[in-house]
Design a protein around this motif. Structure first.
Motif: not given
Length: 91
Positions: A22-23, A26-27, A59, A73, A77-79, A83-84
């Protein structure tokens, strides 16, 4: 006892792997499946299963098909809080 310990270790491994996936998602905008598998040191099949697990958790992850296919992603979409960024803790 050793069987119970094995199950708990497996659960922790899956959880941490999902958070790492998931991380990574996000990148950057697009992630080819092969690159995710290499980065996470897992098989392509495990990447697909983990993506399915994340989708089951709510997700929104898009898949692109083809030889250069991969995952993205969805915008907005909120983590989860864990993870935020730390700024969310101060709210």
């Amino acid at each position: 006892m050793s069987q119970t310990r094995f199950i708990l270790v497996g659960m922790a491994t899956t959880t941490s792997r999902l958070l790492n996936l998931l991380s990574l998602l996000q990148t950057r905008r697009d992630w080819p499946g092969a690159v995710l598998a290499e980065r996470l040191e897992i098989s392509h099949r495990t990447v697909r299963r983990d993506i399915d697990r994340l989708r089951e958790m709510g997700y929104r992850i898009r898949t692109t098909m083809g030889p250069d296919g991969g995952y993205r992603l969805d915008a907005g979409t909120e983590l989860p809080l864990c993870c935020s960024t730390t700024s969310r803790w101060s709210r």
